[in-house]
Design a protein around this motif. Structure first.
Motif, PDB file in Angstrom:
ATOM      1  N   LEU A 103       0.836  -1.205   0.000  1.00 12.95           N
ATOM      2  CA  LEU A 103       0.000   0.000   0.000  1.00 12.95           C
ATOM      3  C   LEU A 103       0.870   1.255   0.000  1.00 12.95           C
ATOM      4  CD1 LEU A 103      -2.858   1.123   0.073  1.00 12.95           C
ATOM      5  CD2 LEU A 103      -2.813   0.946   2.571  1.00 12.95           C
ATOM      6  N   ALA A 104       1.948   1.224   0.769  1.00 12.01           N
ATOM      7  CA  ALA A 104       2.873   2.377   0.793  1.00 12.01           C
ATOM      8  C   ALA A 104       3.474   2.589  -0.599  1.00 12.01           C
ATOM      9  CB  ALA A 104       3.972   2.143   1.828  1.00 12.01           C
ATOM     10  N   GLU A 105       3.824   1.486  -1.250  1.00 10.40           N
ATOM     11  CA  GLU A 105       4.378   1.584  -2.615  1.00 10.40           C
ATOM     12  C   GLU A 105       3.327   2.156  -3.578  1.00 10.40           C
ATOM     13  OE1 GLU A 105       7.307  -2.330  -2.146  1.00 10.40           O
ATOM     14  OE2 GLU A 105       5.512  -2.422  -3.416  1.00 10.40           O
ATOM     15  N   ALA A 106       2.110   1.668  -3.427  1.00  9.56           N
ATOM     16  CA  ALA A 106       1.030   2.136  -4.309  1.00  9.56           C
ATOM     17  C   ALA A 106       0.792   3.632  -4.103  1.00  9.56           C
ATOM     18  CB  ALA A 106      -0.250   1.352  -4.029  1.00  9.56           C
ATOM     19  N   ASN A 107       0.820   4.070  -2.847  1.00 11.30           N
ATOM     20  CA  ASN A 107       0.634   5.500  -2.562  1.00 11.30           C
ATOM     21  C   ASN A 107       1.750   6.340  -3.187  1.00 11.30           C
ATOM     22  OD1 ASN A 107      -1.792   5.995  -1.087  1.00 11.30           O
ATOM     23  ND2 ASN A 107      -0.922   4.866   0.631  1.00 11.30           N
ATOM     24  N   SER A 108       2.972   5.820  -3.060  1.00 14.37           N
ATOM     25  CA  SER A 108       4.120   6.545  -3.611  1.00 14.37           C
ATOM     26  C   SER A 108       4.011   6.651  -5.141  1.00 14.37           C
ATOM     27  CB  SER A 108       5.410   5.813  -3.219  1.00 14.37           C
ATOM     28  OG  SER A 108       6.515   6.378  -3.872  1.00 14.37           O
ATOM     29  N   MET A 109       3.664   5.534  -5.764  1.00 15.61           N
ATOM     30  CA  MET A 109       3.533   5.533  -7.227  1.00 15.61           C
ATOM     31  C   MET A 109       2.374   6.423  -7.671  1.00 15.61           C
ATOM     32  SD  MET A 109       4.210   1.507  -7.962  1.00 15.61           S
ATOM     33  CE  MET A 109       3.645   1.522  -9.635  1.00 15.61           C
ATOM     34  N   TRP A 110       1.320   6.434  -6.870  1.00 18.92           N
ATOM     35  CA  TRP A 110       0.174   7.274  -7.228  1.00 18.92           C
ATOM     36  C   TRP A 110       0.560   8.760  -7.170  1.00 18.92           C
ATOM     37  CZ3 TRP A 110      -3.707   7.004 -10.111  1.00 18.92           C
ATOM     38  CH2 TRP A 110      -4.708   7.975 -10.062  1.00 18.92           C
ATOM     39  N   SER A 111       1.388   9.106  -6.180  1.00 16.82           N
ATOM     40  CA  SER A 111       1.872  10.494  -6.100  1.00 16.82           C
ATOM     41  C   SER A 111       2.658  10.847  -7.356  1.00 16.82           C
ATOM     42  CB  SER A 111       2.771  10.675  -4.866  1.00 16.82           C
ATOM     43  OG  SER A 111       2.027  10.507  -3.697  1.00 16.82           O
TER      44      SER A 111
END
Lengths: 199, 89
Positions: free
Chosen positions: A154-162
């Motif tokens: 989820l942290a990775e997904a948030n970072s990529m979404w940013s």
């Protein structure tokens, strides 16, 4: 015969001179015709290479053929084939522009969908992770390592979404969509792990 | 109204994946304006929020999370109705 021979030689020399002059007359136009085609391909720019690579390659292949003809001194052949190829090369710019517009429209549509669905998926996963993090005993099929993996994902997904939203804000829709699709893949995996589905 | 302590009348869903697939098929698609990934569960006979929380989260005490997420339809965590569609955060 003795009186004719010098005359014949003279005629032969004259004819040869005409032939050479004729070739020379066609050599420069043939050279220019090839250069014009190459210039048209170059003018189509990176967009052509990026959006219509097959068409650019086809023109370049034909330019190579013309150069081979030129090397064989077939200037007439070069001049005969050049006009059609020049038209084709000059069309690359508009074809690339049309393809780019088409792809940008597709990216815009894709971004519209992903920019709506991905944050919802992230929010739903975050919500479930928050609750499971409070649980004293995880449900069947879930262990601490799995939950930790989901948190990391989820942290990775948030970072990529940013990164995706930054790319979109910077006008790089293609990169934005590429990143958003990667986030979508990641969130789909996390949803599956958590046993969640889209409504 | 269901008794929080009533015994389960529906089988366990097993893994979380199986659990929410069941809930999804029972709960149907998300209403307009709702997060499309919100997980829904349709209350069955014998259900309690505690039991649902236990099955979903492994911890029945987290029934308050379900209650908080459904305050538009629930006023009392002990009062849920068969057929009610509840968000499972």
């Amino acid at each position: 015969m003795k009186t004719i021979q010098p005359y014949t030689r003279f005629i032969a020399l004259v004819l040869a001179a005409f032939a050479i002059a004729g070739c020379a007359n066609k050599m420069a136009p043939a050279q220019k015709a090839i250069a014009d085609i190459e210039a048209a391909v170059a003018a189509a720019g990176e967009d052509a290479t990026k959006y219509i690579p097959d068409q650019v390659q086809a023109v370049n292949d034909q330019v190579a053929n013309l150069k081979a003809m030129f090397d064989k001194k077939d200037y007439k052949g070069v001049l005969a084939a050049a006009p059609a190829l020049l038209t084709q090369a000059q069309g690359l710019t508009s074809e690339a522009a049309a393809k780019k517009t088409e792809m940008m429209d597709a990216y815009a549509g894709e971004w519209s969908t992903l920019s709506s669905s991905v944050p919802e998926a992230v929010a739903a996963i975050q919500s479930r992770v928050d609750v499971l993090s409070k649980s004293k005993k995880l449900p069947k099929g879930m262990d601490a390592a799995t939950l930790d993996g989901v948190k990391t994902g989820l942290a990775e997904a948030n970072s990529m979404w940013s990164q995706a939203t930054e790319a979109q804000a910077a006008g790089d829709l293609e990169q934005a969509v590429t990143l958003a699709q990667q986030v979508k893949t990641r969130t789909d995996e996390l949803l599956t792990t958590l046993g969640m589905t889209a409504g | 109204m269901e008794d929080k302590k009533s015994p389960p009348k529906t089988p366990s869903w097993g893994s979380p994946a199986a659990a929410d697939k069941t809930a999804q098929s029972e709960g149907g698609s998300a209403p307009p304006g709702e997060n499309r990934y919100t997980q829904w569960y349709e209350v069955q006979s014998g259900d309690t929020l505690w039991k649902i929380a236990k099955e979903r989260y492994g911890d029945g005490n987290l029934y308050t999370e379900i209650f908080k997420a459904n305050q538009d339809v629930l006023t009392d965590p002990d009062k849920i109705k068969v057929g009610q569609k509840l968000r499972i955060p």
